[in-house]
Every structure is written in structure tokens, then in C-alpha cells.
Design a protein around this motif. Structure first.
Motif, PDB file in Angstrom:
ATOM      1  N   LEU A  86       1.512  12.509  -8.396  1.00 37.66           N
ATOM      2  CA  LEU A  86       1.913  12.552  -7.629  1.00 37.66           C
ATOM      3  C   LEU A  86       2.188  11.666  -7.292  1.00 37.66           C
ATOM      4  N   ALA A  87       1.400  10.192  -7.068  1.00 35.95           N
ATOM      5  CA  ALA A  87       1.525   8.512  -6.812  1.00 35.95           C
ATOM      6  C   ALA A  87       2.059   8.449  -6.988  1.00 35.95           C
ATOM      7  N   TYR A  88       2.824   8.291  -8.497  1.00 36.97           N
ATOM      8  CA  TYR A  88       3.567   7.150  -9.180  1.00 36.97           C
ATOM      9  C   TYR A  88       5.252   7.617  -8.241  1.00 36.97           C
ATOM     10  N   VAL A  89       5.462   8.930  -8.899  1.00 36.00           N
ATOM     11  CA  VAL A  89       6.916   9.438  -7.913  1.00 36.00           C
ATOM     12  C   VAL A  89       6.590   9.855  -6.694  1.00 36.00           C
ATOM     13  N   ALA A  90       5.131   9.498  -5.430  1.00 35.32           N
ATOM     14  CA  ALA A  90       5.805   9.143  -4.495  1.00 35.32           C
ATOM     15  C   ALA A  90       5.916   7.461  -4.512  1.00 35.32           C
ATOM     16  N   THR A  91       5.965   6.844  -5.536  1.00 35.82           N
ATOM     17  CA  THR A  91       6.254   5.754  -5.390  1.00 35.82           C
ATOM     18  C   THR A  91       7.717   5.597  -5.424  1.00 35.82           C
ATOM     19  N   VAL A  92       8.394   5.829  -6.667  1.00 31.83           N
ATOM     20  CA  VAL A  92       9.316   5.674  -6.688  1.00 31.83           C
ATOM     21  C   VAL A  92       9.987   6.155  -6.014  1.00 31.83           C
ATOM     22  N   GLU A  93      10.148   7.175  -5.183  1.00 40.13           N
ATOM     23  CA  GLU A  93      11.350   7.175  -3.977  1.00 40.13           C
ATOM     24  C   GLU A  93      11.312   6.477  -3.070  1.00 40.13           C
ATOM     25  N   GLY A  94       9.302   5.813  -2.748  1.00 39.96           N
ATOM     26  CA  GLY A  94       9.519   5.071  -1.795  1.00 39.96           C
ATOM     27  C   GLY A  94      10.121   3.305  -2.397  1.00 39.96           C
ATOM     28  N   LEU A  95       9.955   2.852  -2.999  1.00 34.95           N
ATOM     29  CA  LEU A  95      10.213   1.594  -4.279  1.00 34.95           C
ATOM     30  C   LEU A  95      11.680   1.873  -3.783  1.00 34.95           C
ATOM     31  N   ALA A  96      12.482   3.266  -4.261  1.00 32.21           N
ATOM     32  CA  ALA A  96      14.140   3.560  -3.712  1.00 32.21           C
ATOM     33  C   ALA A  96      14.992   3.335  -2.513  1.00 32.21           C
ATOM     34  N   ARG A  97      13.873   3.411  -1.224  1.00 34.01           N
ATOM     35  CA  ARG A  97      13.985   2.844  -0.359  1.00 34.01           C
ATOM     36  C   ARG A  97      14.168   1.565   0.501  1.00 34.01           C
ATOM     37  N   GLY A  98      13.992   0.360  -0.882  1.00 35.27           N
ATOM     38  CA  GLY A  98      13.847  -0.704  -0.411  1.00 35.27           C
ATOM     39  C   GLY A  98      12.959  -0.801   0.505  1.00 35.27           C
ATOM     40  N   GLY A  99      13.788  -2.641   1.569  1.00 34.08           N
ATOM     41  CA  GLY A  99      13.552  -2.321   2.468  1.00 34.08           C
ATOM     42  C   GLY A  99      12.128  -3.484   2.691  1.00 34.08           C
ATOM     43  N   GLU A 100      11.427  -3.804   3.854  1.00 38.15           N
ATOM     44  CA  GLU A 100       9.795  -3.531   3.656  1.00 38.15           C
ATOM     45  C   GLU A 100       9.116  -3.539   3.513  1.00 38.15           C
ATOM     46  N   SER A 101       9.020  -1.725   2.644  1.00 41.73           N
ATOM     47  CA  SER A 101       7.867  -1.257   2.476  1.00 41.73           C
ATOM     48  C   SER A 101       7.751  -1.739   1.054  1.00 41.73           C
ATOM     49  N   GLU A 103       2.441 -11.291  -4.638  1.00 42.23           N
ATOM     50  CA  GLU A 103       3.615 -12.750  -4.042  1.00 42.23           C
ATOM     51  C   GLU A 103       4.910 -12.063  -3.255  1.00 42.23           C
ATOM     52  N   LEU A 104       5.228 -10.408  -3.151  1.00 45.08           N
ATOM     53  CA  LEU A 104       6.070 -10.161  -2.258  1.00 45.08           C
ATOM     54  C   LEU A 104       5.122 -10.557  -0.677  1.00 45.08           C
ATOM     55  N   ALA A 105       3.834  -9.554  -0.850  1.00 52.74           N
ATOM     56  CA  ALA A 105       3.645  -9.824   0.088  1.00 52.74           C
ATOM     57  C   ALA A 105       3.598 -10.689   0.752  1.00 52.74           C
ATOM     58  N   ARG A 106       2.857 -11.974   0.510  1.00 54.87           N
ATOM     59  CA  ARG A 106       2.236 -13.009   1.092  1.00 54.87           C
ATOM     60  C   ARG A 106       3.699 -14.271   1.338  1.00 54.87           C
ATOM     61  N   ASP A 107       4.947 -13.435   1.192  1.00 52.56           N
ATOM     62  CA  ASP A 107       6.117 -13.811   1.623  1.00 52.56           C
ATOM     63  C   ASP A 107       6.413 -13.533   2.086  1.00 52.56           C
ATOM     64  N   ARG A 108       5.831 -12.108   3.148  1.00 54.13           N
ATOM     65  CA  ARG A 108       6.072 -11.605   3.903  1.00 54.13           C
ATOM     66  C   ARG A 108       4.875 -11.685   5.620  1.00 54.13           C
ATOM     67  N   GLN A 109       3.639 -12.755   4.966  1.00 54.89           N
ATOM     68  CA  GLN A 109       2.179 -13.489   5.082  1.00 54.89           C
ATOM     69  C   GLN A 109       1.661 -11.261   6.007  1.00 54.89           C
ATOM     70  N   ASP A 110       2.448 -11.096   4.700  1.00 53.58           N
ATOM     71  CA  ASP A 110       1.674  -9.354   4.948  1.00 53.58           C
ATOM     72  C   ASP A 110      -0.296  -9.656   4.362  1.00 53.58           C
ATOM     73  N   THR A 111      -1.217 -10.611   5.018  1.00 49.48           N
ATOM     74  CA  THR A 111      -2.007 -11.199   4.439  1.00 49.48           C
ATOM     75  C   THR A 111      -3.235 -10.123   4.154  1.00 49.48           C
ATOM     76  N   GLU A 112      -3.161  -8.867   4.699  1.00 48.73           N
ATOM     77  CA  GLU A 112      -3.955  -7.348   4.337  1.00 48.73           C
ATOM     78  C   GLU A 112      -3.723  -7.278   2.835  1.00 48.73           C
ATOM     79  N   LEU A 113      -1.958  -7.115   2.499  1.00 60.21           N
ATOM     80  CA  LEU A 113      -1.959  -6.418   2.061  1.00 60.21           C
ATOM     81  C   LEU A 113      -1.721  -7.531   0.262  1.00 60.21           C
ATOM     82  N   VAL A 114      -2.117  -8.338   0.753  1.00 60.11           N
ATOM     83  CA  VAL A 114      -2.359  -9.323  -0.642  1.00 60.11           C
ATOM     84  C   VAL A 114      -3.995  -9.632  -1.133  1.00 60.11           C
ATOM     85  N   GLU A 115      -4.509  -9.164   0.099  1.00 59.06           N
ATOM     86  CA  GLU A 115      -6.315  -9.094  -0.375  1.00 59.06           C
ATOM     87  C   GLU A 115      -6.388  -7.612  -0.891  1.00 59.06           C
ATOM     88  N   GLN A 116      -5.695  -6.143  -0.889  1.00 58.07           N
ATOM     89  CA  GLN A 116      -5.568  -5.318  -1.780  1.00 58.07           C
ATOM     90  C   GLN A 116      -5.220  -5.641  -2.538  1.00 58.07           C
TER      91      GLN A 116
END
Lengths: 95, 852
Positions: B661-676, B704-717
Motif C-alpha cells: 500500500l505504501a508503494y502504490v501510494a508513492t506511485v500516485e504521489g510521484l505522478a503528481r510531480g512538483g515540490e513533493s 539530493e533533491l531535498a538538498r536542492d530545495r533546502q529541506d534540511t529535515e528531509l535531507v536528514e531523514q
């Protein structure tokens, strides 16, 4: 790192007013549109010296152990020495 | 006409030449005319009529430009003698002087007068004459700009107008001032403005030569051609040499710098001796400082101390200045061992500074030194620092030396007590958070005690209270935060969470009255009327009714929850989550009993409850049959879900272990594109539990992508996943590689384990080079490759079979740390296990075998 007091040309014990006056003088000498790099150095030096904590920390901890010795001990000697009017007049006279 | 000239009848010759040229207008006639003029001028000079001669020269120069070269040879330097200068300018004192005559004289002044002092004191002109006052001002300015720095105001020179024959001098003075101040472009601007026919123009070539000879910022292309002058006159060359010559000490020190930089030791002592000798001569006041600098640099370069002392003519003074310089030099090397020495030197500096009266030992300055040492210690690997502290303690027992400089906690405490500033506390706190145990709590308490108005320690204490379910304490801290900063955005949401947690805690302890009170308080908050919070309040009331055994109230509350959430399944899941947290039985029922509409809306219902549970920090558990149904219904409803809902669903499914379920949710999430995208790639990594390599690559790419957006919390995770349990950095990705991984993951719509191929990231991951792995890959393996490789019993650490697993893990961590700081494996094994290193043990075993 170059000593901010040297950049602004003030003594280590300079007052806030003296630091500000020196900063304004330097900004007039190196305005950002004509000498952006020099201006940035001047502004950084001023930022450090205007904050009493940073100034104190710098005064206590600053020591240049990396720059070339020639820069540290020859820093006072400008690369273009002032030689007085004599040699200049010789050129004018010689035509 | 030639005959007339030879007879000395120049005027007649000139008149004839004029007539001939007037009638013919040929180059030959012009040459003849110029010849006549030249002879006439010579005649005037010969009769001492300098002014007339010069006026005639100017006239001929103007009318016949081709004659200038010949006429230059005739012109007498006007200031060569006083008399000629007086003669030249005397007519200017006459107000009735003809305009053209005045202009001719002024042109000569501009071209020939080089001695401003002489002009300023020229008695042929009245004292207040503009030429004299202008020359005097210019002379002062000229002396000033050639002797030292000059303010711009001093060069305004209002005495000299732009039309004055002395105007080029004004430009010259400004050009020289800018030349000395290093403003190359401004200097060149003024040089360009100087009339090339004027006397000051003689200084343009040497000035340009000096500008061109420096590695300064290049001039703009349109000016670059103007720089540089071929062949300077001897005087100009002498001027250039005098200005640009470096003092002997600087030349000696440059040679010494080159020797240090080249790491060549040959002749360095000789260079040191020369530099010290020159400094003794040229600048004795700075000799001691130079000796200290040389001593420090030689120590860093590992030169023999005794020979250096001999070269500098005796030991340099080891005072506070020296200690600080040495400490700084040691820390600049970035070498871990030298960092420790740097800490010791900074501590020594603190002590000697106090002795020398630089600052008191209990001053803010002393605090700054302690803070600095603590910062340096933080750069050391944890294990190395612990080792140092242990050996330091052992030595201190014998020597009695204060070794507090090896303990960051002592240093931070000292700094914060001497100079209680938020920055110091914040650094102490950041260090304490990384320490095992609850050290950060005690730091936060100390901070809060000393600076009660700082929010940061209260927030820490509040979180800590919530973590141990002390919601009363958490609420008290929250009230303090609110009092200090009422505008903090998260305060109200925290209050809701703490009150809800307090209710659940009372329910667990079977205290329905207190729980009911807390529910009432929660219900009274304005924020509890927003969103799904009324449903949460009703669910808590249901749980209170359960503890009280009030079935009617319970049924009413349940109905209220269902009405508020407008769905039986959503209400059931929320009630189940609350009941489970309150340690009550809360069966969800059979998923098959749900209506088809309710089953179809299960993914959205689950998402809604998962978001609420996440906010309340409650565990939401679903029976397997429910999860299967959610996954089954997801494809039909996925497009209706918002990005936040998809994220919450993927997060919950990953935590609940439902990776499909987690995987299919990410399939849809990635398909939305954008900042997320980066966030969904991280969630994809979380879901890839069965594909370790792909999981790491996805996590790396997300970082790497989070670093480009300066999202340090996501970078660490993301890095936490990428580094794995051993915290090792196996490889890194470029931003382009990360984008490529994202592209491939977007295309991979089927979860792993199905028949579709997974993305292949083999080219991104460094391959293991051990003999076994190479054999598996079908790569050639040399006969000796099996020796001296990882994984061989004979090479690795020989651990006792009964060693506890925790100790093995700790040992592996220490080995990884040792490898990171460059320690060899043999040295590590020898240090940790004592006795001989594995390498030596191997040799010994081979020897034994041979003897047998």
C-alpha cells in the motif's frame, strides 16, 4: 582571515563611533558599484566589529597563522610606495 | 629664397615663401615655408626674443601640423630657466593682450611648464593671478599625492578651472591618487582625459606601465589597449622602479614563504636566518613577532626545533600571543591529532592571558575561549575523544593537571556560566542532544534556570515531558512559552494534543472523573471546534463512557462521532485508535460487514484517521483484512486524494508494515510531480524493504533533491536510510543522477516482487571487490586475491566466541570510526585488543607452519 580592524583601519580598542566613521569613510573609498569585492570585505569587517560579542570573540581568538609571512609583515608596506614628488618631477623635466 | 636665408634676411625669405605657397599650395611649397619659419624662429631665439619665438612656434604648429616634429626640436623648455618662464608669462599680466596671443601663450604654458613651484612664485605675474594661485594649489596637491594617501576633498582644487592651461595637472593629481589607492579603473579614466600635448602627459606612459605590470583585475576590453607603454625613458623607468620596489624584508619573507609552501627543507634555515637578520635591521620592533611566527610554522612543518631556535637567534617568547598563534596554526591543519593539541594550546592561552592581564579568568573573553575549545572537540570522532578523556584522566591522576579542556560538557558549562548568552546555551544544547541518556534535559533545565525568558529550553522540556507522558508538566511549560511568545504558531495545536494525551493517560489509569474534566477543558478550546477535532472530542468522551460503564452515553457518543465524520468506517477507525491508546477493547468488526459505498471510501477514511492519529501521536492499527480491502479500493479512489492525504497514507502504510500500500501510494504521489517529489521518493525508499540497494539509491536521490530545495529535515531523514545501520557513506549521487533516479522510479509503477523488472542502479553503487563477490559476478580472480581481504578469519579481529552481541556491535562501530579517521586496521586491532597486531599474528602463524 584578514583582520577586520586592519580592513577598516581602526585600532583594536576603537569605539563604536570610530568604527562607524571608519566604515563610512571606506564605503566612500570603495563604493559597491565601483569596487564590489572591496566593499564586501569592508561590510563584513564592519558587521563583525559592530557586534560587541563578535568583536570580543575576534579580539580574543584572532591570530593569522596561515597567510604568507610576507603578507603579515609586509602588509603595512603598500605595493606602490610613495616616493615623494622628486622622481615624478624628473620624468616631467626630462620631457 | 635660399640665398636670402643664407644672407640672414629671414623676414624677406619668409615673405617670399608665403607668396610662393599662397600661389602654388603644394607640399613642396609648404616645406619651403616651414623652412623659412624655422629659420625666422631660430633668429628670434638667437636674439633672446623667446616669447615671440614661442608665439610663432604655436602659430606654425597650428597652421601647418606637418611641421610639429621639426618645431619640437626648436622649443626651449619654458621652465628650464627662470628668465624664460618670466618672459613667457609676463604678457599675460597685460589685460589688453590680444586674445590670440594670450591663447598661444597659454598653450605653451600647458605644453611646456613642468615646474609648478616656479610658476607659483613667478614674479612676472601679480601675486593673485589665477595662474599663480592655481599652480600653487596644484603644487601642494602634487606633493601630497606623491607622498601619501589623500582624501578626495583635497583634490577638488576649485582654484583650477577646466579651461585653465593647468587643468591637465588636476587630472594628473587625481590619477596619481587613484593609482596609489589601487583604483585602477579610475586611474585609467583620468589618464585618458589628460591632453596628450600637455606637460603632465609625460607621466602617462610610466603610470600605464606600472598599471600594466600588476596582476590586478583586468581593465575592460575597450581600455585594455591603452595600457602598457613600450620603452620608458630612463627617468620614467627609475620612477617605476622606485615605486614598485619591495622592501628587503618583504623580499626575504617571500622567499621563506615559497620554501614553506614547496615543503622543500633545503636551505630553509638559511632563509630563516636572512629574514630574521633583515627584520632586525629594518623593523626591530616586529622581530619578536616574526620569530614567533617562524617558530610556529616550523613546528607545523616538523622541522628540528633546536636548529630552528639557532636560526632565529634564540627561543621565541612563549607568551599568550605565541600560544594563540600556535593553537590557531594547529587547528588550521584539520588533523585530528593536532586538533587535540590545539585544544591544549587554547587552554594554555586562556591561562597565560589571565597571567599577562589580557583578561580575567572569569571574564566573557575566557568564556569565548572555552566555547571555541568545545567547538574544536566536537570535530573529533566520538570514540577518539572518549579514548583521550580516559587516558587524560589516568595521566591527570599522576600529574594533577586540569584536563577539563578535554570535556565539552565542562567547557560549555563554564562558557555559559561566565557569559550566559543564548548562543552559548544553544551550542551546549545541540551537543547535549547528541549525547546518550538524558543529558540534554539537564542542560535545558540549567538554561531555563539561568535564562527563564528563552523559549528554546522550555520547548525541549515540554517535548521531553510529552515523551514521558507527563502531560501536566508539558501543559505548564506550554503556558510559559505562551506567556513569552504568544504568537508561536504551534502552541494551540500542542495544547490540543497535550490535553488529549492527558485524557488518554487518565483513562489508562482508570480515572474517569479527571479524564472527563480534561475532555471538558479540551472541548472548551476554540481550536477544538475546527476540522475533525469535534470528532476527536466525541471519541474521547466515548472512551470515558466506557470506563464509567455508561452504555447509553457510550452509544450516544459513538453516534456523535459517526455523525461528525459522516461515515461508519471512519468513526470506527478513530474510536479504535483512541480505545487502543486508552487500553480498552475496540474491535473494528468485519470489513465484509461494511456497505459497498463504505468499502469504496476506505482509502480516504483511513487517510483521514491516519492524519488525526498522527497529530495525536496515537498508533492506528488495522486488521489485515481491512488493509487488504484498502489496497484493493485504492486504485479507484487514488485520483481523488490530495497530495497531503497521499503522503499521510504512504507514511502510515510504511509504519504499519503494509509496504504494498505504501508503494502504490508513492506511485500516485510521484505522478503528481512538483515540490513533493523528494518527499515521495523518500517514502518510496521506506517502502522498499525487500530491495536494499534500490532503497539506498532512492534515499540518496531523495536527499539530493531535498538538498536542492533546502529541506534540511528531509535531507536528514533520507540520509538516515541511505547510511543504514552502520552510518556509513557508501556512495553519493549528483543532482543529475538523482533526477534520473526520480525519473526511473516514476516509471516503476509496480511494487517489487511482481513480474515487471525493477530499475537497475548497479552503475551508481560501487561494487564489492572481495574475491567471493568478484567470482559471483564472473570476474577474474587472481590466486593471491583470497589473502588479505575482508571476511577472512585470519585477517579480521579474532573475537572471543562468547562476546556479547552488543559488545561486538560497539567494536565494529569503533573500527568504522578508526577507519574514517585514517587509522590502519592493524593499528586499531593492536590498540583495542592489545598485544600483537593481526598482521604480526599472521606472520607468526606462517612462521610456525613453516617450522612444522
Amino acid at each position: 582571515m584578514i583582520d577586520p580592524t586592519e580592513i577598516l583601519g581602526v585600532s583594536a580598542e576603537a569605539t563604536d563611533e570610530e568604527i562607524r566613521a571608519a566604515y563610512l569613510l571606506k564605503v566612500r573609498e570603495c563604493p559597491p558599484d565601483r569596487a564590489p569585492e572591496q566593499f564586501e570585505r569592508v561590510r563584513d569587517a564592519y558587521d563583525m566589529l559592530r557586534d560587541p560579542r563578535r568583536r570580543r570573540r575576534h579580539r580574543v581568538l584572532a591570530a593569522d597563522a596561515v597567510s604568507p609571512l610576507a603578507a603579515i609583515f609586509g602588509g603595512q608596506t603598500p605595493s606602490r610606495r610613495f616616493v615623494g614628488p622628486g622622481p615624478w618631477l624628473e620624468v616631467l623635466k626630462g620631457k | 629664397m635660399r640665398q636670402l636665408i643664407s644672407r640672414g634676411e629671414y623676414r624677406d625669405a619668409l615673405d617670399r615663401a608665403k607668396e610662393i605657397h599662397k600661389s602654388t599650395r603644394t607640399p613642396a611649397s609648404e616645406a619651403l615655408l616651414v623652412d623659412a619659419y624655422v629659420e625666422r624662429i631660430r633668429a628670434l631665439i638667437g636674439r633672446g626674443l623667446i616669447v615671440e619665438a614661442k608665439a610663432l612656434v604655436e602659430l606654425v604648429r597650428d597652421r601647418h601640423p606637418s611641421s610639429r616634429r621639426r618645431l619640437d626640436g626648436l622649443a626651449t623648455p619654458a621652465a628650464a630657466d627662470r628668465r624664460s618662464l618670466d618672459d613667457l608669462v609676463r604678457p599675460l599680466a597685460d589685460p589688453a593682450l590680444r586674445v590670440d596671443h594670450r591663447a598661444a601663450i597659454e598653450r605653451m604654458v600647458q605644453r611646456d611648464v613642468w615646474d609648478l613651484a616656479a610658476l607659483a612664485s613667478c614674479e612676472a605675474l601679480p601675486a593673485g593671478h589665477g595662474l599663480r594661485t592655481g599652480a600653487a594649489a596644484l603644487h601642494r596637491a602634487f606633493v601630497a599625492v606623491t607622498s601619501g594617501p589623500v582624501a578626495d576633498e583635497a583634490l577638488e582644487l576649485p582654484e583650477v578651472s577646466r579651461r585653465s592651461p593647468l587643468a591637465p595637472w588636476k587630472l594628473l593629481a587625481r590619477a596619481i591618487a587613484h593609482f596609489h589607492s589601487g583604483n585602477r579603473e579610475a586611474c585609467e579614466q583620468f589618464l585618458q582625459a589628460i591632453d596628450p600635448e600637455s606637460a603632465p602627459a609625460r607621466l602617462v606612459p610610466p603610470l600605464r606601465a606600472m598599471l600594466a605590470g600588476e596582476p590586478a583585475a583586468p581593465l575592460p576590453p575597450h581600455r585594455a589597449g591603452a595600457v602598457g607603454a613600450p620603452g620608458l625613458s630612463p627617468a620614467a623607468a627609475a620612477l617605476r622602479a622606485a615605486i614598485t620596489r619591495k622592501p628587503a624584508l618583504v623580499r626575504e619573507l617571500e622567499a621563506l614563504d615559497r620554501a614553506f609552501a614547496s615543503r622543500s627543507r633545503s636551505g630553509i634555515l638559511k632563509l630563516i636566518r636572512s629574514a630574521v637578520e633583515e627584520c632586525r635591521r629594518e623593523s626591530p620592533a616586529r622581530l619578536e613577532a616574526l620569530k614567533q611566527h617562524i617558530s610556529v610554522r616550523c613546528a607545523i612543518a616538523d622541522l628540528d626545533a633546536n636548529r630552528v631556535i639557532a636560526a632565529i637567534g634564540g627561543r621565541s617568547r612563549h607568551d599568550a600571543t605565541f600560544n594563540r598563534l600556535f593553537a590557531r596554526a594547529l587547528e588550521e591543519t584539520r588533523d585530528p591529532e593536532r586538533l587535540v593539541l590545539a585544544c591544549a594550546m587554547w587552554d594554555e592561552f586562556r591561562r597565560t592571558s589571565a597571567q599577562e592581564g589580557w583578561f580575567a579568568d572569569n571574564s566573557p573573553e575566557s568564556a569565548a575561549v572555552s566555547l571555541h575549545i568545545a567547538g574544536l572537540l566536537e570535530q573529533l570522532p566520538e570514540s577518539a575523544l572518549r579514548e583521550l578523556q580516559q587516558s587524560g584522566r589516568r595521566n591527570a591522576r599522576v600529574s594533577g593537571r586540569d584536563i577539563s579542556f578535554l570535556f565539552p560538557d565542562d567547557l560549555y558549562r563554564r562558557a555559559c556560566v561566565l557569559d550566559p548568552h543564548p548562543e552559548a546555551f544553544s551550542r551546549w544544547m545541540a551537543w547535549a542532544v547528541r549525547q546518550p541518556g538524558r543529558h540534554a534535559d539537564s542542560v535545558a533545565k540549567t538554561w531555563h534556570k539561568i535564562r527563564p525568558q528563552d523559549v528554546e529550553p522550555i520547548l525541549h522540556l515540554m517535548d521531553e515531558a510529552e515523551a514521558r507522558r507527563a502531560f501536566g508538566d508539558a501543559l505548564r511549560y506550554l503556558t510559559k512559552v505562551e506567556r513569552i511568545d504568544s504568537l508561536r504558531p504551534d502552541v494551540q495545536r500542542r495544547r490540543l494534543r497535550f490535553l488529549a494525551g492527558s485524557v488518554i493517560d487518565d483513562l489508562r489509569k482508570k480515572r474517569p472523573a479527571q479524564a472527563a474534566d480534561a475532555v471538558a477543558r479540551l472541548a472548551g478550546l476554540p481550536e477544538a471546534q475546527q476540522g475533525d477535532w469535534p470528532a476527536v472530542v466525541a471519541a474521547l468522551r466515548t472512551a470515558v463512557s466506557v470506563v464509567r460503564g455508561d452504555a447509553d452515553a457510550m452509544a450516544a457518543c459513538r453516534a456523535e462521532v459517526e455523525a461528525l465524520l459522516q461515515g461508519h468506517a471512519t468513526a470506527a477507525m478513530l474510536l479504535s485508535a483512541v480505545a487502543t491508546a486508552a487500553k480498552q477493547r475496540a474491535p473494528l468488526g468485519r470489513v465484509e460487514d461494511l456497505s459497498s459505498d463504505e468499502r469504496a471510501s476506505l482509502p480516504r477514511a483511513l487517510t483521514r484517521v491516519a492524519m488525526l492519529a498522527g497529530e495525536l501521536r496515537l498508533a492506528l492499527e488495522l486488521p489485515r483484512s481491512w488493509m487488504v480491502e484498502v489496497a484493493r479500493q485504492f486504485p479507484a479512489t487514488r485520483e481523488a486524494l490530495e497530495v497531503d492525504e497521499l503522503r499521510a497514507l504512504a507514511q502510515w502504510a510504511g509504519q504499519a508494515g503494509n509496504v504494498q500500500l505504501a508503494y502504490v501510494a508513492t506511485v500516485e504521489g510521484l505522478a503528481r510531480g512538483g515540490e513533493s517529489e523528494a518527499g515521495f521518493l523518500y517514502l518510496r525508499a521506506q517502502a522498499l524493504t525487500g530491495s536494499p540497494e534500490r532503497r539506498i539509491v532512492c534515499a540518496r536521490a531523495a536527499a539530493e533533491l531535498a538538498r536542492d530545495r533546502q529541506d534540511t529535515e528531509l535531507v536528514e531523514q533520507a540520509l538516515a536510510i541511505a547510511r543504514g545501520p552502520f552510518g556509513s557513506e557508501l556512495f553519493s549521487l549528483t543532482f543529475d543522477q538523482a533526477r534520473d533516479v526520480l525519473r526511473q522510479e516514476k516509471a516503476a509503477s509496480a511494487p517489487p516482487g511482481q513480474r515487471t523488472p525493477e530499475p537497475d542502479y548497479g552503475h551508481l553503487i560501487p561494487r564489492c571487490q572481495c574475491a567471493d563477490c568478484r567470482r559471483t559476478r564472473g570476474e577474474p580472480v587472481e590466486p593471491f586475491d583470497d589473502f588479505g581481504i575482508e571476511g577472512e578469519d585470519d585477517v579480521g579481529l579474532e573475537l572471543p566466541p562468547d562476546m556479547p552481541p552488543q559488545m561486538v556491535e560497539a567494536l565494529l562501530d569503533a573500527a568504522a570510526e578508526a577507519a574514517r579517521r585514517g587509522e590502519s586496521f592493524d593499528s586499531f586491532a593492536s590498540r583495542v585488543l592489545g598485544g600483537r597486531s593481526p598482521g604480526r599474528r599472521r606472520q607468526a602463524r606462517r612462521k610456525k607452519r613453516t617450522q612444522r
